[in-house]
Design an enzyme around this catalytic site. Structure first.
Site, PDB file in Angstrom:
ATOM      1  NE  ARG A  77      46.169  84.941  38.514  1.00 14.14           N
ATOM      2  CZ  ARG A  77      46.812  83.930  38.524  1.00 14.14           C
ATOM      3  NH1 ARG A  77      46.440  82.604  38.650  1.00 14.14           N
ATOM      4  NH2 ARG A  77      48.117  84.000  38.309  1.00 14.14           N
ATOM      5  CG  HIS A 121      50.698  82.916  34.055  1.00 14.37           C
ATOM      6  ND1 HIS A 121      49.855  82.822  34.747  1.00 14.37           N
ATOM      7  CD2 HIS A 121      51.006  81.707  33.650  1.00 14.37           C
ATOM      8  CE1 HIS A 121      49.265  81.605  35.064  1.00 14.37           C
ATOM      9  NE2 HIS A 121      50.077  80.831  34.248  1.00 14.37           N
ATOM     10  CD  GLU A 167      50.937  77.914  39.151  1.00 18.42           C
ATOM     11  OE1 GLU A 167      51.840  77.139  38.500  1.00 18.42           O
ATOM     12  OE2 GLU A 167      49.614  77.739  39.410  1.00 18.42           O
ATOM     13  CG  ASN A 294      47.553  79.690  41.454  1.00 22.39           C
ATOM     14  OD1 ASN A 294      46.792  80.469  41.636  1.00 22.39           O
ATOM     15  ND2 ASN A 294      48.371  79.799  40.335  1.00 22.39           N
ATOM     16  CE1 TYR A 296      44.571  73.496  38.378  1.00 26.55           C
ATOM     17  CE2 TYR A 296      46.461  74.718  39.345  1.00 26.55           C
ATOM     18  CZ  TYR A 296      45.292  74.574  38.334  1.00 26.55           C
ATOM     19  OH  TYR A 296      45.214  75.831  37.662  1.00 26.55           O
ATOM     20  CD  GLU A 354      46.558  79.033  37.973  1.00 20.69           C
ATOM     21  OE1 GLU A 354      46.774  77.883  37.592  1.00 20.69           O
ATOM     22  OE2 GLU A 354      47.109  80.076  37.574  1.00 20.69           O
TER      23      GLU A 354
HETATM   24  O1  IFM Z   1      47.786  75.985  32.951  1.00 22.65           O
HETATM   25  C1  IFM Z   1      48.578  76.096  34.101  1.00 22.65           C
HETATM   26  C2  IFM Z   1      48.620  77.487  34.507  1.00 22.65           C
HETATM   27  O2  IFM Z   1      49.305  78.197  33.482  1.00 22.65           O
HETATM   28  C3  IFM Z   1      49.325  77.656  35.922  1.00 22.65           C
HETATM   29  N1  IFM Z   1      48.775  76.920  36.886  1.00 22.65           N
HETATM   30  C4  IFM Z   1      48.363  75.718  36.680  1.00 22.65           C
HETATM   31  C5  IFM Z   1      47.644  75.560  35.325  1.00 22.65           C
HETATM   32  C6  IFM Z   1      47.484  74.022  35.048  1.00 22.65           C
HETATM   33  O3  IFM Z   1      48.638  73.095  34.879  1.00 22.65           O
END
Ligand code: IFM
Length: 472
Positions: A77, A121, A167, A294, A296, A354
Site C-alpha cells: 500500500r 495521505h 484516516e 487502521n 493501533y 495498517e
Molecule cells: O504513520 C502513521 C500513518 O501515516 C497513518 N496511520 C498511523 C501511522 C502511525 O502513527
C-alpha cells in the site's frame, strides 16, 4: 492453541505513505504540501525533522521493491503525492511526477506485488491551503475528484485496490482540533467542516472511479478508530463507551455507508455538524466496497457530564503495556472492534490497511534490529484477526505499518514502525527480525509463525473489563 491458520487467498502486505518515505520534495517539479510548510515552521516537528530526505524512496524505489520481495510481500500500500502530480493542486499535471508512480506500479507488478493506492495521505498541495483555505472550502471535493481522475486515467488499468483518503479523523483531530498536525489550526467548528468536505471528497472520488472505464477494482477510505471499553459496569459508562465509538469510527464510517452522521452526533453537536445535501447523501450511501481499518490501540471511556458535546472522557488503562508512541497494546480491543464494525456496517469485506508498533529499536553494530517486542505485538494482533474471522468477520488482508522506518509526522524520525530498518544518515536498509518473522507468517499463511501469539480469544483469559463489554 487457537487456530491461527489463514486461508491461502489471504493477502499479506505492508504500507507506507508518500510524504513519510519519498523525500525529493523539490525534485522534478514537485511543489510543497501543507506538511512541507508545517515541517519548515520552527517547533512543529521533533528535532525539526522534515520530509527531506525521509527514506529517499523517490530515488531508491527499485531497491525497496527488492526488499519487499525478500520479505515475501504479496501486496503493498503506497500513497500518491498530490503536489508531485499536480503541483498547484488543480489544473496542470506534472508529467514527471505521474511517471514516477507509473514506473513504481509497473515495478511492483513485475515483482508479483499487488499495489493498493491511497490518493490522499495528508499531503495537501500547499497552494490549495493558501489560496482556498484547504479542506474547509466547499469546492475541495470536486478538485479532489479531478485529481483522482488524473490518477485513475494513468494507473487504474493496473491498480485494483484503492483508498481515497487515509484516516480523515486524524486530518481533523491533528490538523484542526489540537493543531499538532498540518495545517496546524485549532478551531472545532472548522474541524467539523473540514471533516465534512473530506467525507464528500471521498464520495466524489468514488463516483469518478465507478464511472471510469478501468474502475473495476475496489475502493474505500481508510478508517482509524479504537474500541472503547466502559470504565465501569454502570449503564452510564456503557452508553458513553458506545457514544465514543460512534463519535470516532462512526463519524467517518456512517456517512459512506448510511449517507449521514450517527444520530447521536447530530443530536449533540447541533449546528457544528454540517448537513449533507440530498445529492451528496445519495453519492455517499454505499460508497465503500470494503472496510479498510487502521488499528493501533484501544481506550477506556467514562460518562463525563458537562464535558464537551459528547460528555465522554477517554483514558488509557495503565494496566496495558505501551508502545514507544505511548499507545496501549490491546489486541483484545482489535478483536472487539472488528466485531463491532462488522455488526454495524454489514456485508463489507474487511482489509486491515495498517497495524503495527513503534518500538525502542536498538540496532547492533551491523544495523540488525532484534525487535522481539514488535513481533509480539504483530503476533497478538494477527491472532485477534484470526479470532474475529472465526466469529464470522470477513477479513481478507493485512498490511503491516510500516514497510520501513520513516518520518512519523510531527514525531519526526524519532519513532520507528518499520519491519525494515532505514538508517536516516546512510539510508542503508536492513530487514529486522520482525521482517524475517513476517516472511514466515506469509509463507505459512499464519501458523506456525503465529504460535508465539500470547493473546487468547477465550474471554476468561482476558481482562475482566472486557467481560463486561461482551454483549455490546
Ligand atoms: O504513520 C502513521 C500513518 O501515516 C497513518 N496511520 C498511523 C501511522 C502511525 O502513527
Amino acid at each position: 492453541m487457537a487456530n491461527t491458520q489463514f486461508p491461502s487467498d489471504f493477502l499479506w502486505g505492508a504500507a507506507t505513505a508518500a510524504f513519510q518515505i519519498e523525500g525529493a520534495t523539490t525534485r522534478d517539479g514537485r511543489a510543497p504540501s501543507i506538511w512541507d510548510v508545517f515541517c519548515a515552521t520552527p517547533g512543529k516537528t521533533k528535532r525539526g525533522d522534515t520530509g527531506e530526505p525521509a527514506c529517499d524512496h523517490y530515488r531508491r524505489w527499485k531497491g525497496d521493491i527488492e526488499l519487499m520481495r525478500e520479505v515475501g510481500l504479496q501486496a503493498y500500500r503506497l500513497s500518491v503525492s498530490w503536489p508531485r502530480v499536480m503541483p498547484s493542486g488543480r489544473g496542470d499535471v506534472n508529467p514527471a511526477g505521474l511517471d514516477f508512480y507509473d514506473r513504481l506500479i509497473d515495478g511492483l507488478i513485475d515483482a508479483g506485488i499487488a499495489p493498493m493506492v491511497t490518493l490522499y495521505h495528508w499531503d495537501l498541495p500547499a497552494a490549495l491551503q493558501m489560496e482556498m483555505g484547504g479542506w474547509i472550502h466547499p469546492d475541495m471535493p470536486k478538485l479532489f475528484a479531478d485529481y483522482a481522475q488524473v490518477i485513475y486515467d494513468r494507473l487504474a488499468d493496473r491498480v485494483k485496490m484503492w483508498i481515497t483518503i487515509n484516516e480523515p479523523w486524524c486530518c481533523v483531530d491533528g490538523g484542526y482540533f489540537h493543531g499538532g498536525h498540518a495545517p496546524g489550526i485549532r478551531d472545532r467548528r472548522l474541524g467539523y467542516l473540514a471533516g465534512h468536505n473530506l467525507i464528500r471528497a471521498h464520495a466524489y472520488a468514488v463516483q469518478r472511479y465507478r464511472a471510469h472505464e478501468n474502475g473495476k477494482g475496489k475502493i474505500s477510505f481508510a478508517l482509524n478508530t479504537t474500541f472503547s471499553y466502559p470504565a465501569s459496569d454502570t449503564p452510564e459508562d456503557a452508553a458513553a463507551a458506545e457514544r465514543a465509538m460512534l463519535d470516532f469510527g462512526g463519524w467517518f464510517t456512517d456517512p459512506p455507508h448510511f449517507g449521514d452522521y450517527p444520530a447521536v452526533m447530530r443530536e449533540r453537536l447541533g449546528d457544528m455538524l454540517p448537513e449533507f445535501s440530498a445529492q451528496d447523501a445519495a453519492l455517499l450511501r454505499g460508497s465503500m466496497d470494503y472496510l479498510a481499518l487502521n488499528y493501533y490501540l484501544s481506550d477506556t471511556v467514562r460518562h463525563a457530564p458537562g464535558v464537551g458535546h459528547m460528555e465522554i472522557e477517554r483514558s488509557f488503562d495503565p494496566a496495558y503495556e505501551k508502545t514507544q508512541m505511548g499507545w496501549p497494546i490491546v489486541p483484545d480491543g482489535f478483536f472487539r472492534l472488528l466485531k463491532w464494525l462488522n455488526s454495524r456496517y454489514q456485508g463489507l469485506p474487511v482489509y486491515i490497511t495498517e497495524n503495527g508498533a513503534a518500538c525502542d529499536d536498538k540496532p547492533d553494530a551491523g544495523g540488525f534490529v532484534d525487535d522481539q517486542d514488535r513481533i509480539a505485538y504483530l503476533a497478538d494482533h494477527l491472532a485477534a484477526i484470526a479470532a474475529a474471522r472465526r466469529e464470522g468477520v470477513d477479513v481478507r488482508g493485512y498490511y503491516v505499518w510500516s514497510l520501513m522506518d520513516n518520518l512519523e509526522w510531527s514525531e519526526g524520525l524519532s519513532k520507528r514502525f518499520g519491519i525494515i530498518r532505514c538508517d536516516p544518515q546512510s539510508q542503508e536498509r536492513t530487514i529486522k527480525a520482525s521482517g524475517h518473522w513476517y516472511r514466515e507468517v506469509i509463507n505459512g499463511n499464519g501458523a506456525p509463525a503465529l504460535a508465539r501469539a500470547t493473546w487468547k480469544t477465550d474471554p476468561a483469559d482476558n481482562r475482566a473489563k472486557a467481560l463486561a463489554t461482551e454483549d455490546r
